[in-house]
Motif scaffolding. Structure first.
Motif, mmCIF file in Angstrom:
data_model
loop_
_atom_site.group_PDB
_atom_site.id
_atom_site.type_symbol
_atom_site.label_atom_id
_atom_site.label_comp_id
_atom_site.label_asym_id
_atom_site.label_seq_id
_atom_site.Cartn_x
_atom_site.Cartn_y
_atom_site.Cartn_z
ATOM 1 N N ASP A 44 37.832 104.456 136.031
ATOM 2 C CA ASP A 44 36.994 103.578 135.206
ATOM 3 C C ASP A 44 37.718 102.279 134.883
ATOM 4 O OD1 ASP A 44 34.920 105.381 135.199
ATOM 5 O OD2 ASP A 44 35.246 106.076 133.135
ATOM 6 N N GLY A 45 38.990 102.386 134.541
ATOM 7 C CA GLY A 45 39.784 101.203 134.219
ATOM 8 C C GLY A 45 39.933 100.285 135.420
ATOM 9 N N GLN A 46 40.137 100.871 136.590
ATOM 10 C CA GLN A 46 40.279 100.099 137.816
ATOM 11 C C GLN A 46 38.972 99.386 138.152
ATOM 12 O OE1 GLN A 46 43.249 99.887 139.201
ATOM 13 N NE2 GLN A 46 42.607 98.500 140.794
ATOM 14 N N GLN A 47 37.846 100.082 138.023
ATOM 15 C CA GLN A 47 36.543 99.468 138.304
ATOM 16 C C GLN A 47 36.253 98.342 137.323
ATOM 17 O OE1 GLN A 47 33.906 102.836 138.243
ATOM 18 N NE2 GLN A 47 34.253 103.321 140.387
ATOM 19 N N SER A 48 36.591 98.537 136.067
ATOM 20 C CA SER A 48 36.385 97.499 135.054
ATOM 21 C C SER A 48 37.245 96.269 135.362
ATOM 22 C CB SER A 48 36.714 98.053 133.674
ATOM 23 O OG SER A 48 36.523 97.079 132.694
ATOM 24 N N SER A 49 38.467 96.509 135.785
ATOM 25 C CA SER A 49 39.364 95.410 136.142
ATOM 26 C C SER A 49 38.815 94.646 137.348
ATOM 27 C CB SER A 49 40.753 95.966 136.453
ATOM 28 O OG SER A 49 41.597 94.952 136.925
ATOM 29 N N ASN A 50 38.331 95.379 138.363
ATOM 30 C CA ASN A 50 37.749 94.737 139.545
ATOM 31 C C ASN A 50 36.497 93.945 139.194
ATOM 32 O OD1 ASN A 50 39.736 95.674 141.239
ATOM 33 N ND2 ASN A 50 38.525 97.351 142.062
ATOM 34 N N LEU A 51 35.676 94.467 138.270
ATOM 35 C CA LEU A 51 34.471 93.754 137.846
ATOM 36 C C LEU A 51 34.843 92.446 137.163
ATOM 37 C CD1 LEU A 51 31.449 93.416 137.362
ATOM 38 C CD2 LEU A 51 31.658 94.945 135.393
ATOM 39 N N LEU A 102 35.058 91.912 145.981
ATOM 40 C CA LEU A 102 35.956 92.986 145.552
ATOM 41 C C LEU A 102 35.189 94.272 145.283
ATOM 42 C CD1 LEU A 102 38.298 91.099 143.044
ATOM 43 C CD2 LEU A 102 38.744 91.686 145.434
ATOM 44 N N LEU A 103 33.886 94.152 145.027
ATOM 45 C CA LEU A 103 33.079 95.309 144.651
ATOM 46 C C LEU A 103 32.008 95.667 145.670
ATOM 47 C CD1 LEU A 103 32.472 94.307 140.938
ATOM 48 C CD2 LEU A 103 34.173 95.906 141.812
ATOM 49 N N GLY A 104 31.788 94.813 146.624
ATOM 50 C CA GLY A 104 30.670 95.056 147.529
ATOM 51 C C GLY A 104 31.045 94.820 148.964
ATOM 52 N N GLY A 105 30.148 94.194 149.681
ATOM 53 C CA GLY A 105 30.316 94.024 151.111
ATOM 54 C C GLY A 105 30.695 92.617 151.496
ATOM 55 N N THR A 106 30.371 92.287 152.724
ATOM 56 C CA THR A 106 30.706 90.993 153.311
ATOM 57 C C THR A 106 29.774 89.905 152.782
ATOM 58 O OG1 THR A 106 31.481 92.095 155.304
ATOM 59 C CG2 THR A 106 30.950 89.763 155.501
ATOM 60 N N ILE A 107 30.359 88.809 152.350
ATOM 61 C CA ILE A 107 29.605 87.682 151.792
ATOM 62 C C ILE A 107 29.210 86.750 152.928
ATOM 63 C CG2 ILE A 107 29.712 85.679 150.252
ATOM 64 C CD1 ILE A 107 31.762 87.256 148.580
ATOM 65 N N THR A 108 27.962 86.285 152.887
ATOM 66 C CA THR A 108 27.494 85.284 153.843
ATOM 67 C C THR A 108 27.023 84.060 153.069
ATOM 68 O OG1 THR A 108 25.257 86.219 153.878
ATOM 69 C CG2 THR A 108 26.807 87.011 155.553
ATOM 70 N N ALA A 109 26.949 82.933 153.764
ATOM 71 C CA ALA A 109 26.530 81.685 153.119
ATOM 72 C C ALA A 109 25.800 80.815 154.116
ATOM 73 C CB ALA A 109 27.742 80.937 152.566
ATOM 74 N N GLY A 110 24.883 80.009 153.586
ATOM 75 C CA GLY A 110 24.178 79.066 154.431
ATOM 76 C C GLY A 110 23.310 78.138 153.609
ATOM 77 N N GLY A 127 26.075 95.088 148.080
ATOM 78 C CA GLY A 127 26.885 96.235 147.690
ATOM 79 C C GLY A 127 27.273 96.367 146.243
ATOM 80 N N TYR A 128 26.637 95.637 145.342
ATOM 81 C CA TYR A 128 26.989 95.754 143.929
ATOM 82 C C TYR A 128 26.380 97.010 143.314
ATOM 83 C CZ TYR A 128 28.920 91.019 143.534
ATOM 84 O OH TYR A 128 29.684 89.894 143.663
ATOM 85 N N SER A 129 27.161 97.711 142.513
ATOM 86 C CA SER A 129 26.648 98.843 141.742
ATOM 87 C C SER A 129 25.745 98.312 140.632
ATOM 88 C CB SER A 129 27.805 99.627 141.115
ATOM 89 O OG SER A 129 28.437 98.836 140.114
ATOM 90 N N LYS A 130 25.066 99.201 139.956
ATOM 91 C CA LYS A 130 24.194 98.811 138.842
ATOM 92 C C LYS A 130 24.992 98.075 137.766
ATOM 93 C CE LYS A 130 20.999 100.736 135.456
ATOM 94 N NZ LYS A 130 20.308 101.929 134.986
ATOM 95 N N LYS A 131 26.148 98.625 137.403
ATOM 96 C CA LYS A 131 26.990 98.013 136.363
ATOM 97 C C LYS A 131 27.466 96.630 136.794
ATOM 98 C CE LYS A 131 31.157 98.805 133.654
ATOM 99 N NZ LYS A 131 32.275 99.717 133.366
ATOM 100 N N ALA A 132 27.953 96.519 138.039
ATOM 101 C CA ALA A 132 28.441 95.234 138.538
ATOM 102 C C ALA A 132 27.309 94.220 138.612
ATOM 103 C CB ALA A 132 29.088 95.414 139.908
#
Length: 184
Positions: A44-51, A102-110, A127-132
């Motif tokens: 939980d602490g690690q996920q909070s830090s990543n968020l 850090l929490l999901g997948g590959t980012i794209t832009a255009g 790839g974001y969780s509900k909390k993120a």
């Protein structure tokens, strides 16, 4: 009177050494419970830090993109590669030629058409969780022109964030967020 001399004495508990199988099992289960609790709290602490880090990264990335394209007439030619090469993403978000959350997948832009032609830049982050999903929308809302989650508009063009729509849109286990940045 009855003769009690024939009754065998029970062994004294003072002479017993070691644990019974039941006692040993109980101790092992107790230790297992403590270990699982500690691992859960660490995770939980690690996920909070990543968020928190993800939120800071996105605010920084949005600011750097706006700064890099401040004098350009629009976002024509802006891709994830040009943004990566312009060093708008922190090193923690780059793996080879891929930019990832850090929490999901590959980012794209255009480039996208927000008001005029190619005057907006869409960053798609899967790839974001509900909390993120809930936390990040709150943090970046003031920095973006518009935002969708799983195809649902949660912030219309230059409008306020629709918090009720965010709650509904972020309900999935893996959410895709599209944030649009403009020069306006």
């Amino acid at each position: 009177m009855k003769n009690f001399s024939r009754i065998k004495k029970l062994p004294s508990l003072a002479k017993q050494t070691g644990l019974t199988i039941i006692e040993a099992t109980f101790v092992l289960l107790l230790l297992l419970g403590v270990i699982l609790y500690a691992v859960d709290k660490y995770t939980d602490g690690q996920q909070s830090s990543n968020l928190n880090q993800e939120q800071s990264n996105l605010v920084s990335v949005i600011g750097k993109i706006k700064s890099k394209y401040n004098t350009a007439s629009d976002f024509t030619g802006a891709t994830i590669d040009t943004l990566r090469n312009s060093e708008v993403f922190p090193d923690t978000m780059i793996s080879g030629t891929t930019v990832h959350s850090l929490l999901g997948g590959t980012i794209t832009a255009g480039p996208v058409n927000a008001v005029g032609s190619n005057d907006g830049l869409a960053l798609t982050i899967p790839g974001y969780s509900k909390k993120a999903c809930n936390g990040i929308t709150e943090r970046v809302e003031s920095s973006v022109y518009s935002m969708t989650i799983n195809g649902t508009s949660v912030k219309a063009a230059n409008a306020q964030l629709d918090r009720a729509a965010v709650g509904t849109a972020c309900a999935a286990g893996a959410n895709t967020m599209v944030i649009t940045i403009t020069k306006v």
